[in-house]
Enzyme design. Structure first.
Site, PDB file in Angstrom:
ATOM      1  CG  HIS A  69      -0.116   0.059   2.595  1.00  0.00           C
ATOM      2  ND1 HIS A  69       0.208  -1.047   3.002  1.00  0.00           N
ATOM      3  CD2 HIS A  69      -0.145   0.893   3.322  1.00  0.00           C
ATOM      4  CE1 HIS A  69       0.816  -0.672   4.408  1.00  0.00           C
ATOM      5  NE2 HIS A  69       0.481   0.777   4.540  1.00  0.00           N
ATOM      6  CG  HIS A  71       0.298   4.302   5.083  1.00  0.00           C
ATOM      7  ND1 HIS A  71      -0.272   3.505   5.935  1.00  0.00           N
ATOM      8  CD2 HIS A  71      -0.354   5.528   4.718  1.00  0.00           C
ATOM      9  CE1 HIS A  71      -1.623   4.171   6.329  1.00  0.00           C
ATOM     10  NE2 HIS A  71      -1.606   5.256   5.626  1.00  0.00           N
ATOM     11  CG  ASP A  73       4.858   2.669   7.282  1.00  0.00           C
ATOM     12  OD1 ASP A  73       4.206   3.052   6.611  1.00  0.00           O
ATOM     13  OD2 ASP A  73       4.789   1.946   8.446  1.00  0.00           O
ATOM     14  CG  HIS A  74       4.168  -0.324   4.016  1.00  0.00           C
ATOM     15  ND1 HIS A  74       4.168  -1.871   4.582  1.00  0.00           N
ATOM     16  CD2 HIS A  74       3.744   0.123   5.358  1.00  0.00           C
ATOM     17  CE1 HIS A  74       3.720  -2.085   5.786  1.00  0.00           C
ATOM     18  NE2 HIS A  74       3.430  -1.053   6.261  1.00  0.00           N
ATOM     19  CG  HIS A 158      -4.113  -0.375   6.470  1.00  0.00           C
ATOM     20  ND1 HIS A 158      -3.887   0.140   7.800  1.00  0.00           N
ATOM     21  CD2 HIS A 158      -2.986   0.110   5.960  1.00  0.00           C
ATOM     22  CE1 HIS A 158      -2.994   0.547   8.010  1.00  0.00           C
ATOM     23  NE2 HIS A 158      -2.155   0.901   6.861  1.00  0.00           N
ATOM     24  CG  ASP A 179       0.699  -1.789   7.784  1.00  0.00           C
ATOM     25  OD1 ASP A 179       1.437  -2.584   8.202  1.00  0.00           O
ATOM     26  OD2 ASP A 179       0.993  -0.689   7.751  1.00  0.00           O
ATOM     27  CD  GLU A 204      -0.522  -4.862  10.797  1.00  0.00           C
ATOM     28  OE1 GLU A 204      -0.172  -4.253  11.785  1.00  0.00           O
ATOM     29  OE2 GLU A 204      -1.638  -4.199  10.272  1.00  0.00           O
ATOM     30  CG  HIS A 415       4.514  -3.270  10.392  1.00  0.00           C
ATOM     31  ND1 HIS A 415       3.466  -2.565  11.360  1.00  0.00           N
ATOM     32  CD2 HIS A 415       4.644  -2.280   9.471  1.00  0.00           C
ATOM     33  CE1 HIS A 415       3.467  -1.171  10.862  1.00  0.00           C
ATOM     34  NE2 HIS A 415       4.162  -1.172   9.782  1.00  0.00           N
TER      35      HIS A 415
END
Length: 606
Positions: A69, A71, A73-74, A158, A179, A204, A415
């Site tokens: 996805h 975000h 942090d991904h 999410h 996530d 996660e 995660h």
């Protein structure tokens, strides 16, 4: 035995910088490529030198990259990985992720380079070049990366476009969750995956020890706190990421303001969030059923009470509610507003989601009341600090639910925080009796798999099995079928023994088995008794050749039945023993005939 190798380059016993390297059936797959919000040096990106050894490009080592996805942090390290380290292979993500990812990456670049003046960072052109390598995928679409590797995306909830990815090479498979959220909210549905039974589930574990209370209670508490604060003339700051919780909480406040006829202004940071909301309208099919059903009459994302925010409003007197990015107060407008409002006890900040260690958000949630925002600049926090989890991550109950849903052979936690992972690991071991792993960054886990051995059964053999049993096979019941296994290359076939002898041109050797069935209530073997037995067998074995010879022995295919007087001494009368003899290939038929004699044969005494 085949194995699966997994090395976290990020998100191993940590939240942030998700990047998992999986070797599956000889294929190297990179799962996510994120940045860490708690670091501002080389540690913010995954350690790609682990793969290349400091030499060459990643293209030589990686077969494909999958992004779960948008975000950061991904996906925040994606242009750095593809354009600066060097990767020319395919990058798979869903259509909404492909649309939104470059917007967030460009915003991240502006904050890091244009405002902070950092160097050795990716450029706007690199983001564009990176996105040219993206291959968009649809939900439940099986994509063949090459002749051996295939991937499939499942809905993860999410945020808009978030997906879990199932990867398979031969008999080995991995399901990576990214996530996900197992409970639906006001704008997205719950995550779902079929019973795919992967060799390994990588999930996660952000909220590994948390079981959330009722969502309705949380929403009621949130609305009450916001209403009380603005009623007393205070300002409310809600740090959010541009997509996800921003839309969820906007829908919640919008409906409450409408219901209560409140006039206090609500703002959200313009630009990024505004554009993000447009994508929610574009990809309306990814939202929940309620929004899809009402979309024609009224778009839930066309807000009446929520307006765009201008930086000049920070100094405005009077109450207001502001949604500002980013969600962890690690920079941007949310941190700027926080600096201005945090010294007034009438104001409030509500943190609606998880904050990574090292961010300002994490510091104030841990109870710090004096924070050094810049060297020598210490700010005293007087505003009220509230944490109300509206995070779209699965809690401990949701993680266990997903494991039961997909039925994996092994589970790996990423995660999450090490201590919380340990708690969930022991719970998985105890309740589900599954092996569970929680590797740290750079730690290699080797999981030995037990692939099923499959053989193709010949139609002739299956027909023969059905004729012997005389019943229609139940596909849900385990059946024992006797035959000969022929292995050619990587293929196995189960065939009738006579066909195997003919195909392999072997000399036939016959091995016979003999067993005795005692039939009571018969004085001695007679022609009448044998004729009755012959009739009973013909009735139950209609598809077989059944005959009786001059010696009054019964033949059923290769099975021979011979009667003789019972050797047992009886106080009242003798019985009859029937010798049943069969060849090895007719073992099933012989066993079935013996069962018929034991349970089904009744005769008159003579």
């Amino acid at each position: 035995m085949p194995d699966i190798r997994v090395v976290p380059l990020g998100a191993g016993q940590d939240v942030g910088r998700s990047c998992i390297l999986v070797t599956l059936g000889g294929k190297n797959i990179m799962l996510d490529c994120g940045m860490h919000m708690g670091f501002h040096d080389e540690r913010r990106f995954p350690y790609f030198n682990y793969i290349t050894g400091g030499n060459g490009r990643l293209t030589e080592h990686i077969d494909c990259v999958i992004i779960s996805h948008f975000h950061l942090d991904h996906c925040g390290a994606l242009p750095y990985m593809s354009e600066m380290v060097g990767y020319d292979g395919p990058i798979y993500m869903t259509h909404p992720t492909k649309a939104i990812c470059p917007i967030l990456l460009e915003d991240y670049r502006k904050i890091t380079v244009d405002r902070k003046g950092e160097e050795n960072f990716f450029t706007s052109q690199m983001i564009k070049d990176c996105m040219k390598k993206v291959v968009p995928v649809n939900l439940h679409q099986t994509v063949h990366v090459d002749d051996e590797l295939q991937i499939k995306a499942y809905y993860a909830g999410h945020v808009l476009g978030a997906a879990m990815f199932y990867m398979k090479v031969g008999t080995e498979s991995v399901l990576y969750t990214g996530d996900y959220n197992m409970t639906p909210d006001r704008h997205l549905g719950a995550a779902w995956v079929d019973k795919c039974r992967p060799s390994l589930l990588i999930t996660e574990s952000t909220y590994a020890t948390t079981i959330r209370d009722s969502k309705r209670c949380r929403e009621r508490d949130f609305l009450k706190k916001v209403h009380e604060r603005v009623e007393n003339g205070g300002k409310v700051l809600i740090p959010v990421f541009a997509l996800g919780r921003a839309q969820e909480l906007c829908i919640l406040l919008e409906s409450y303001w409408e219901r209560m006829n409140l006039k206090v202004p609500i703002y959200f940071s313009t630009g990024l969030t505004n554009k993000a909301t447009e994508y929610y309208k574009l990809f309306i099919t990814w939202t929940n059923q309620k929004i899809k059903n009402t979309f024609v009459e009224r778009n839930m994302f066309d807000f009446k009470h929520i307006k765009g925010f201008n930086r000049s409003y920070i100094e405005n007197p009077g109450p207001m509610v502001v949604f500002a990015t980013p969600g962890m107060l690690h920079g941007g407008l949310s941190l700027e507003i926080f600096k201005k409002w945090c010294t007034n006890e009438k104001n409030m900040i509500i943190m609606p989601g998880y904050c990574v260690a090292g961010t300002v958000g994490n510091k104030i949630l841990s109870g710090m009341r004096k924070i050094e925002l810049k060297p020598g600049q210490i700010v005293e926090i007087k505003m009220q600090v509230q944490y109300m989890s509206f995070s779209a991550h699965a809690d401990a109950k949701g993680i266990m639910q997903l494991i039961r849903m997909c039925e994996p052979e092994n589970v790996m936690l990423v995660h999450g925080e090490a201590a919380k992972m340990e708690f969930l690991k022991s719970k998985i071991n105890k309740e589900l009796h599954l092996p569970c792993f929680k590797p740290a960054n750079g730690e290699t886990v080797v999981i030995t798999t037990n692939p099923p051995i499959s053989a193709v059964a010949s139609v002739k053999l299956l027909h023969k099995h059905r004729e012997v049993t005389g019943i229609t096979p139940n596909p849900k019941r385990i059946k024992t079928i006797h035959g000969t296994v022929i292995i050619k290359g990587n293929n196995m076939q189960l065939v009738d023994s006579n066909d195997a002898i003919d195909e392999l041109k072997l000399k036939k050797h016959e091995l016979r088995f003999t067993s005795t069935v005692h039939i009571p209530n018969i004085h001695r073997p007679t022609s009448v008794a044998m004729n009755q037995l012959h009739g009973h067998l013909k009735k139950n074995l209609r598809s077989h050749n059944i005959s009786i010879n001059s010696e009054e022995n019964i033949l059923i295919d290769s099975v021979l039945l011979k009667a003789q007087s019972s050797a047992e001494e009886k106080t009242d009368q003798e019985g009859m023993d029937v010798l049943v003899s069969w060849s090895m290939q007719d073992e099933e038929l012989g066993t079935y005939i013996m069962d018929l004699l034991r349970t089904g044969f009744q005769t008159r005494t003579t």
